[in-house]
Design a protein around this motif. Structure first.
Motif, PDB file in Angstrom:
ATOM      1  N   ALA A  74       0.853  -1.187   0.000  1.00 14.72           N
ATOM      2  CA  ALA A  74       0.000   0.000   0.000  1.00 14.72           C
ATOM      3  C   ALA A  74       0.885   1.231   0.000  1.00 14.72           C
ATOM      4  O   ALA A  74       2.088   1.146   0.282  1.00 14.72           O
ATOM      5  CB  ALA A  74      -0.890   0.000   1.240  1.00 14.72           C
ATOM      6  N   GLN A  75       0.251   2.385  -0.287  1.00 13.72           N
ATOM      7  CA  GLN A  75       0.958   3.651  -0.171  1.00 13.72           C
ATOM      8  C   GLN A  75       0.510   4.319   1.115  1.00 13.72           C
ATOM      9  O   GLN A  75      -0.678   4.261   1.466  1.00 13.72           O
ATOM     10  CB  GLN A  75       0.628   4.548  -1.352  1.00 13.72           C
ATOM     11  CG  GLN A  75       1.626   4.371  -2.482  1.00 13.72           C
ATOM     12  CD  GLN A  75       1.483   5.438  -3.538  1.00 13.72           C
ATOM     13  OE1 GLN A  75       0.362   5.714  -3.954  1.00 13.72           O
ATOM     14  NE2 GLN A  75       2.580   6.015  -3.964  1.00 13.72           N
ATOM     15  N   TYR A  76       1.461   4.918   1.813  1.00 10.71           N
ATOM     16  CA  TYR A  76       1.137   5.603   3.068  1.00 10.71           C
ATOM     17  C   TYR A  76       1.979   6.875   3.119  1.00 10.71           C
ATOM     18  O   TYR A  76       3.217   6.797   3.058  1.00 10.71           O
ATOM     19  CB  TYR A  76       1.464   4.681   4.255  1.00 10.71           C
ATOM     20  CG  TYR A  76       1.230   5.295   5.614  1.00 10.71           C
ATOM     21  CD1 TYR A  76       0.035   5.106   6.301  1.00 10.71           C
ATOM     22  CD2 TYR A  76       2.210   6.088   6.215  1.00 10.71           C
ATOM     23  CE1 TYR A  76      -0.171   5.678   7.540  1.00 10.71           C
ATOM     24  CE2 TYR A  76       2.002   6.665   7.456  1.00 10.71           C
ATOM     25  CZ  TYR A  76       0.810   6.462   8.107  1.00 10.71           C
ATOM     26  OH  TYR A  76       0.607   7.033   9.344  1.00 10.71           O
ATOM     27  N   CYS A  77       1.292   8.018   3.197  1.00 10.58           N
ATOM     28  CA  CYS A  77       1.963   9.318   3.269  1.00 10.58           C
ATOM     29  C   CYS A  77       3.097   9.447   2.245  1.00 10.58           C
ATOM     30  O   CYS A  77       4.210   9.867   2.581  1.00 10.58           O
ATOM     31  CB  CYS A  77       2.461   9.589   4.696  1.00 10.58           C
ATOM     32  SG  CYS A  77       1.138   9.766   5.900  1.00 10.58           S
ATOM     33  N   GLY A  78       2.821   9.018   1.019  1.00 11.33           N
ATOM     34  CA  GLY A  78       3.779   9.249  -0.068  1.00 11.33           C
ATOM     35  C   GLY A  78       4.825   8.166  -0.286  1.00 11.33           C
ATOM     36  O   GLY A  78       5.670   8.304  -1.161  1.00 11.33           O
ATOM     37  N   ASN A  79       4.796   7.108   0.510  1.00 14.07           N
ATOM     38  CA  ASN A  79       5.764   6.017   0.309  1.00 14.07           C
ATOM     39  C   ASN A  79       5.063   4.674   0.164  1.00 14.07           C
ATOM     40  O   ASN A  79       3.945   4.508   0.637  1.00 14.07           O
ATOM     41  CB  ASN A  79       6.730   5.942   1.497  1.00 14.07           C
ATOM     42  CG  ASN A  79       7.688   7.101   1.508  1.00 14.07           C
ATOM     43  OD1 ASN A  79       8.468   7.297   0.575  1.00 14.07           O
ATOM     44  ND2 ASN A  79       7.614   7.907   2.551  1.00 14.07           N
ATOM     45  N   TYR A  80       5.776   3.744  -0.480  1.00 14.05           N
ATOM     46  CA  TYR A  80       5.263   2.375  -0.601  1.00 14.05           C
ATOM     47  C   TYR A  80       5.734   1.539   0.591  1.00 14.05           C
ATOM     48  O   TYR A  80       6.875   1.695   1.051  1.00 14.05           O
ATOM     49  CB  TYR A  80       5.801   1.695  -1.862  1.00 14.05           C
ATOM     50  CG  TYR A  80       5.151   2.108  -3.141  1.00 14.05           C
ATOM     51  CD1 TYR A  80       3.832   1.764  -3.413  1.00 14.05           C
ATOM     52  CD2 TYR A  80       5.870   2.818  -4.099  1.00 14.05           C
ATOM     53  CE1 TYR A  80       3.242   2.130  -4.619  1.00 14.05           C
ATOM     54  CE2 TYR A  80       5.284   3.179  -5.309  1.00 14.05           C
ATOM     55  CZ  TYR A  80       3.972   2.838  -5.548  1.00 14.05           C
ATOM     56  OH  TYR A  80       3.384   3.197  -6.739  1.00 14.05           O
ATOM     57  N   ILE A 102       1.115  -3.567   9.897  1.00 12.44           N
ATOM     58  CA  ILE A 102       0.839  -2.864   8.638  1.00 12.44           C
ATOM     59  C   ILE A 102      -0.385  -1.955   8.780  1.00 12.44           C
ATOM     60  O   ILE A 102      -1.164  -2.089   9.716  1.00 12.44           O
ATOM     61  CB  ILE A 102       0.623  -3.852   7.467  1.00 12.44           C
ATOM     62  CG1 ILE A 102      -0.619  -4.715   7.674  1.00 12.44           C
ATOM     63  CG2 ILE A 102       1.853  -4.741   7.278  1.00 12.44           C
ATOM     64  CD1 ILE A 102      -0.914  -5.677   6.524  1.00 12.44           C
ATOM     65  N   GLU A 103      -0.532  -1.031   7.809  1.00 14.67           N
ATOM     66  CA  GLU A 103      -1.665  -0.105   7.890  1.00 14.67           C
ATOM     67  C   GLU A 103      -2.951  -0.760   7.343  1.00 14.67           C
ATOM     68  O   GLU A 103      -2.945  -1.894   6.875  1.00 14.67           O
ATOM     69  CB  GLU A 103      -1.320   1.267   7.263  1.00 14.67           C
ATOM     70  CG  GLU A 103      -0.801   1.212   5.876  1.00 14.67           C
ATOM     71  CD  GLU A 103      -1.854   0.763   4.917  1.00 14.67           C
ATOM     72  OE1 GLU A 103      -1.698  -0.347   4.345  1.00 14.67           O
ATOM     73  OE2 GLU A 103      -2.848   1.492   4.740  1.00 14.67           O
ATOM     74  N   ILE A 104      -4.020   0.020   7.425  1.00  6.96           N
ATOM     75  CA  ILE A 104      -5.356  -0.555   7.254  1.00  6.96           C
ATOM     76  C   ILE A 104      -5.672  -1.093   5.840  1.00  6.96           C
ATOM     77  O   ILE A 104      -6.312  -2.126   5.709  1.00  6.96           O
ATOM     78  CB  ILE A 104      -6.399   0.484   7.734  1.00  6.96           C
ATOM     79  CG1 ILE A 104      -7.774  -0.123   7.907  1.00  6.96           C
ATOM     80  CG2 ILE A 104      -6.432   1.695   6.879  1.00  6.96           C
ATOM     81  CD1 ILE A 104      -8.700   0.753   8.739  1.00  6.96           C
ATOM     82  N   GLN A 105      -5.185  -0.399   4.782  1.00  6.35           N
ATOM     83  CA  GLN A 105      -5.496  -0.899   3.420  1.00  6.35           C
ATOM     84  C   GLN A 105      -4.886  -2.276   3.218  1.00  6.35           C
ATOM     85  O   GLN A 105      -5.534  -3.193   2.704  1.00  6.35           O
ATOM     86  CB  GLN A 105      -4.893   0.008   2.350  1.00  6.35           C
ATOM     87  CG  GLN A 105      -5.276   1.449   2.377  1.00  6.35           C
ATOM     88  CD  GLN A 105      -4.332   2.229   1.452  1.00  6.35           C
ATOM     89  OE1 GLN A 105      -4.450   2.146   0.235  1.00  6.35           O
ATOM     90  NE2 GLN A 105      -3.389   2.953   2.023  1.00  6.35           N
ATOM     91  N   GLY A 106      -3.633  -2.425   3.672  1.00  9.67           N
ATOM     92  CA  GLY A 106      -2.937  -3.705   3.579  1.00  9.67           C
ATOM     93  C   GLY A 106      -3.645  -4.763   4.433  1.00  9.67           C
ATOM     94  O   GLY A 106      -3.791  -5.916   4.025  1.00  9.67           O
ATOM     95  N   ALA A 107      -4.088  -4.338   5.615  1.00 14.39           N
ATOM     96  CA  ALA A 107      -4.755  -5.266   6.539  1.00 14.39           C
ATOM     97  C   ALA A 107      -5.987  -5.884   5.882  1.00 14.39           C
ATOM     98  O   ALA A 107      -6.215  -7.095   5.963  1.00 14.39           O
ATOM     99  CB  ALA A 107      -5.155  -4.514   7.810  1.00 14.39           C
ATOM    100  N   LEU A 108      -6.750  -5.037   5.202  1.00 17.16           N
ATOM    101  CA  LEU A 108      -7.988  -5.532   4.585  1.00 17.16           C
ATOM    102  C   LEU A 108      -7.692  -6.466   3.413  1.00 17.16           C
ATOM    103  O   LEU A 108      -8.398  -7.451   3.196  1.00 17.16           O
ATOM    104  CB  LEU A 108      -8.882  -4.363   4.162  1.00 17.16           C
ATOM    105  CG  LEU A 108      -9.344  -3.465   5.325  1.00 17.16           C
ATOM    106  CD1 LEU A 108     -10.256  -2.361   4.836  1.00 17.16           C
ATOM    107  CD2 LEU A 108     -10.042  -4.270   6.424  1.00 17.16           C
ATOM    108  N   LYS A 109      -6.600  -6.180   2.694  1.00 17.26           N
ATOM    109  CA  LYS A 109      -6.213  -7.070   1.590  1.00 17.26           C
ATOM    110  C   LYS A 109      -5.804  -8.440   2.137  1.00 17.26           C
ATOM    111  O   LYS A 109      -6.151  -9.479   1.575  1.00 17.26           O
ATOM    112  CB  LYS A 109      -5.038  -6.469   0.805  1.00 17.26           C
ATOM    113  CG  LYS A 109      -5.439  -5.344  -0.114  1.00 17.26           C
ATOM    114  CD  LYS A 109      -4.222  -4.887  -0.925  1.00 17.26           C
ATOM    115  CE  LYS A 109      -4.273  -3.400  -1.180  1.00 17.26           C
ATOM    116  NZ  LYS A 109      -2.970  -2.819  -1.508  1.00 17.26           N
TER     117      LYS A 109
END
Ligand code: ADP
Ligand code: 5GP
Length: 212
Positions: A74-80, A102-109
Motif C-alpha cells: 500500500a501507499q502511506y503518506c507518499g511512500n510504498y 501494517i496499515e489498514i489498506q494492507g490489513a484488509l487485503k
C-alpha cells in the motif's frame, strides 16, 4: 495435535506505539515471528536495513510487486510499504504465529486473501496522548506529523473491520492483553476445523462399532 501458526495483523495510528509493543512482545515470548516489511521511505536515525525494514528504491519495490513477491502492499503518506511473501509462508509452515505490523489498506487485503487472519488495532489512550507520542518520538517533520494525524482520522473510520482493539496505555499490560487475545484466537472453531472434523468421524465410527 500439531499447533498451526496463525497470521496476525497489527495496525494502529502512527505514534500509538505499535513498534514499541512489537519489540516488547518479541522480547517476552518466543512463538512469534515478526515480518519485516519493504519500504521506499527513508530510514530514520537508528533504523537499520533488514532490521526495522528493507529500505529500497521505488524501482526495486515495483519490481518485487511485479514478481508477486509481496503478500500485499500500500501507499502511506507518499511512500510504498509491502509484506515480503517468502518469510511469512516459511514461518507459518514452521508453526509460528506471524505478525504483520501494517496499515489498514494492507490489513484488509490480507484478510480478503487469508480469511483466518486475526486483525488487531492498537489504540492510544487519547488523541492528545497520540500527538504527544508522535512529536515526542522526534522522527517526523511538522509536515509529516500533520499528514500522519490526518491519516489517523481516516484510519479511525475503519476500526470496526478489526477483530479486537488493544489500548496502549501501560506498555506491559497492553503486551499481555495482546498475547492473551492471540492465545484465545487459537481456540476458535474455524481455526480448528480439522480437529473438530476428526472427532466427528471418530464419534461416528465409535457408534457404528457399537451398533448404535
Ligand atoms: P508506532 O510504531 O505506532 O508509530 P512507536 O512505537 O514508534 O509508535 O511509539 C511512538 C512513541 O511513543 C515512541 O517515542 C515510544 O517510545 C512511545 N510509546 C510507545 N508506547 C508507549 C506507552 N505505553 N507509554 C508511553 N509512551 C509510549
Ligand atoms: P512508519 O513509516 O511509521 O514506519 O510506517 C507507516 C505505516 O506503514 C504504519 O501504519 C505501518 O504499520 C505501515 N506499514 C509498515 N509496513 C507495512 C507493509 O508492509 N504494508 C502495509 N500495508 N503497511 C505497512
Amino acid at each position: 495435535m500439531k499447533r498451526k501458526g496463525i497470521l496476525i495483523v497489527v495496525s494502529g495510528f502512527s505514534g500509538a506505539g505499535k513498534g514499541t509493543l512489537m519489540k516488547k512482545l518479541m522480547e517476552t515470548y518466543d512463538n512469534y515471528a515478526l515480518s519485516i516489511s519493504m519500504t521506499t521511505r527513508q530510514p530514520r536515525q537508528g533504523e537499520t536495513d533488514g532490521k526495522e525494514y528493507f529500505f529500497v528504491t521505488e524501482e526495486a519495490f515495483l519490481q518485487k510487486v511485479s514478481q508477486e513477491g509481496l503478500i500485499e502492499y500500500a501507499q502511506y503518506c507518499g511512500n510504498y510499504y509491502g509484506t515480503p511473501r517468502a518469510y511469512v509462508e516459511k514461518q507459518l509452515e514452521a508453526g509460528k504465529d506471524v505478525i504483520l505490523e501494517i496499515e489498514i489498506q494492507g490489513a484488509l487485503k490480507v484478510k480478503e486473501r487469508f480469511p483466518d487472519t486475526l486483525l488487531l488495532f492498537v489504540m492510544p489512550p487519547s488523541a492528545a496522548e497520540l500527538e504527544k507520542r508522535l512529536r515526542g518520538r522526534g522522527t517526523e517533520t511538522e509536515e509529516n506529523i500533520s499528514k500522519r494525524l490526518q491519516r489517523a482520522k481516516e484510519e479511525a473510520e475503519g476500526i470496526e473491520n478489526y477483530d479486537f482493539i488493544v489500548i496502549n496505555d501501560n506498555l506491559e499490560s497492553c503486551t499481555e492483553q495482546m498475547h492473551s487475545i492471540i492465545c484465545a484466537a487459537h481456540y476458535t472453531p474455524d481455526r480448528n476445523a480439522e480437529f473438530i472434523c476428526d472427532i466427528r468421524k471418530e464419534l461416528e465410527e465409535g457408534m457404528k462399532r457399537s451398533g448404535m
